[in-house]
Design a protein around this motif. Structure first.
Motif, PDB file in Angstrom:
ATOM      1  N   LEU A  54     -61.278  32.988  -6.498  1.00  0.00           N
ATOM      2  CA  LEU A  54     -61.921  33.979  -7.261  1.00  0.00           C
ATOM      3  C   LEU A  54     -62.693  34.860  -6.459  1.00  0.00           C
ATOM      4  O   LEU A  54     -63.043  35.633  -7.597  1.00  0.00           O
ATOM      5  N   ASP A  74     -53.669  40.765  -8.531  1.00  0.00           N
ATOM      6  CA  ASP A  74     -54.288  39.528  -9.228  1.00  0.00           C
ATOM      7  C   ASP A  74     -53.376  38.479 -10.216  1.00  0.00           C
ATOM      8  O   ASP A  74     -53.744  37.621 -10.715  1.00  0.00           O
ATOM      9  N   LYS A  75     -52.602  39.130 -10.836  1.00  0.00           N
ATOM     10  CA  LYS A  75     -51.455  38.558 -11.944  1.00  0.00           C
ATOM     11  C   LYS A  75     -50.800  36.990 -11.425  1.00  0.00           C
ATOM     12  O   LYS A  75     -50.777  36.082 -11.693  1.00  0.00           O
ATOM     13  N   LYS A  76     -50.584  37.213  -9.908  1.00  0.00           N
ATOM     14  CA  LYS A  76     -50.049  36.302  -9.124  1.00  0.00           C
ATOM     15  C   LYS A  76     -50.770  35.109  -8.993  1.00  0.00           C
ATOM     16  O   LYS A  76     -50.543  34.374  -9.171  1.00  0.00           O
ATOM     17  N   LEU A  77     -52.475  36.048  -8.671  1.00  0.00           N
ATOM     18  CA  LEU A  77     -53.350  34.511  -7.761  1.00  0.00           C
ATOM     19  C   LEU A  77     -54.167  33.576  -8.993  1.00  0.00           C
ATOM     20  O   LEU A  77     -53.734  32.566  -9.261  1.00  0.00           O
ATOM     21  N   ALA A  78     -53.673  34.385 -10.159  1.00  0.00           N
ATOM     22  CA  ALA A  78     -54.278  33.850 -11.183  1.00  0.00           C
ATOM     23  C   ALA A  78     -53.499  32.921 -12.481  1.00  0.00           C
ATOM     24  O   ALA A  78     -53.879  31.585 -12.520  1.00  0.00           O
ATOM     25  N   HIS A  79     -52.343  32.582 -11.774  1.00  0.00           N
ATOM     26  CA  HIS A  79     -50.879  31.907 -11.862  1.00  0.00           C
ATOM     27  C   HIS A  79     -50.940  30.481 -11.306  1.00  0.00           C
ATOM     28  O   HIS A  79     -50.845  29.722 -11.716  1.00  0.00           O
ATOM     29  N   ARG A  81     -53.448  29.887  -9.244  1.00  0.00           N
ATOM     30  CA  ARG A  81     -54.451  28.980  -9.151  1.00  0.00           C
ATOM     31  C   ARG A  81     -54.525  28.101 -10.658  1.00  0.00           C
ATOM     32  O   ARG A  81     -55.514  27.298 -10.574  1.00  0.00           O
ATOM     33  N   ASN A  82     -53.694  28.837 -11.575  1.00  0.00           N
ATOM     34  CA  ASN A  82     -53.907  27.793 -12.565  1.00  0.00           C
ATOM     35  C   ASN A  82     -53.037  26.949 -13.099  1.00  0.00           C
ATOM     36  O   ASN A  82     -53.127  25.499 -13.677  1.00  0.00           O
ATOM     37  N   PRO A 107     -57.346  25.391 -21.087  1.00  0.00           N
ATOM     38  CA  PRO A 107     -56.170  25.892 -19.451  1.00  0.00           C
ATOM     39  C   PRO A 107     -55.222  25.712 -19.392  1.00  0.00           C
ATOM     40  O   PRO A 107     -54.209  26.450 -19.195  1.00  0.00           O
ATOM     41  N   TYR A 110     -53.108  28.524 -20.971  1.00  0.00           N
ATOM     42  CA  TYR A 110     -52.432  29.673 -20.211  1.00  0.00           C
ATOM     43  C   TYR A 110     -50.840  29.593 -18.987  1.00  0.00           C
ATOM     44  O   TYR A 110     -50.634  30.056 -18.865  1.00  0.00           O
TER      45      TYR A 110
END
Length: 221
Positions: A54, A74-79, A81-82, A107, A110
């Motif tokens: 985060l 950020d897109k790869k990090l969000a994926h 993380r999820n 959640p 996503y």
């Protein structure tokens, strides 16, 4: 499972520079249940935010499940993380306009999981935390302990490898707090989840595998 090397986090304004974390080196093995302790403002939550992707360190390297996080967009990090991480917050962060089932399902949206599978996973997870009879209720109709159970269900519905908990019993009385800890220990032992928990409670921390202590942004043990 978690590897932090020479982590430094600095917050800068025009006139002030604040060092939140200073040369932190931490390794957490797969399946460990680790507590992070220290006085308010010592960097505990900053540490958890960096592990949870985060926030980004000012310096140093972060590796999660043998994946180097530094430099990823950020897109790869969000994926990532999820897929890999679950979060439990002190203030629950439930959406009051959604019922309990919808909060837990959120959640999973996503991950592009179909509606029927999302519903099945949410039901199974709510049963696991003892709230199968509350699925159509709203957060305002639940006690604090029940809301935290919902927050745990939401965090684990996608079967994350790592669970990050920021003062998960901080807003609960001792009885409810004990019940939440029982659930966390069960997840750690039965599902082999790696758990990193920030807490002020020495008695709860003493029941985890290891305590990492912080003072003024530095690890002291």
């Amino acid at each position: 499972m978690i590897h932090l090397e020479n982590i430094q986090k600095i917050y800068r304004t025009r006139n002030i520079e604040t060092i939140a974390l200073d040369q932190v080196n931490i390794g957490v093995k797969e399946g460990e249940f680790v507590s992070v302790m220290g006085p308010s403002g010592c960097g505990k939550s900053t540490l958890l935010n960096i592990i949870g992707l985060l926030d980004k360190p000012s310096e140093g390297q972060v590796s999660i499940d043998q994946t180097l996080i530094n430099g990823q967009n950020d897109k790869k990090l969000a994926h990532f993380r999820n897929e890999k991480l679950g979060f439990i917050f002190q203030r629950f962060h439930l959406i009051n306009s959604l019922n309990i089932m919808d909060n837990v399902e959120l959640p999973l949206l996503y991950r592009k999981i179909g509606a029927s599978k999302r519903k099945k996973l949410a039901q199974e997870t709510l049963e696991r935390v003892g709230l199968s009879h509350r699925m159509i209720h709203f957060p305002s109709e639940l006690s604090g302990g029940q809301c935290q159970r919902v927050a745990i269900a939401r965090a684990i519905a996608g079967n994350p490898q790592i669970l990050l908990a920021d003062e998960p019993t901080g807003n609960l009385d001792s009885k409810m707090g004990g019940e939440i800890m029982e659930i966390l220990h069960q997840l750690n032992k039965e599902s082999k989840m790696t758990i990193v928990m920030v807490t002020h409670d020495e008695s709860l921390a003493s029941k985890t595998n290891r305590i990492i202590r912080f003072f003024d942004g530095r690890q002291v043990n």
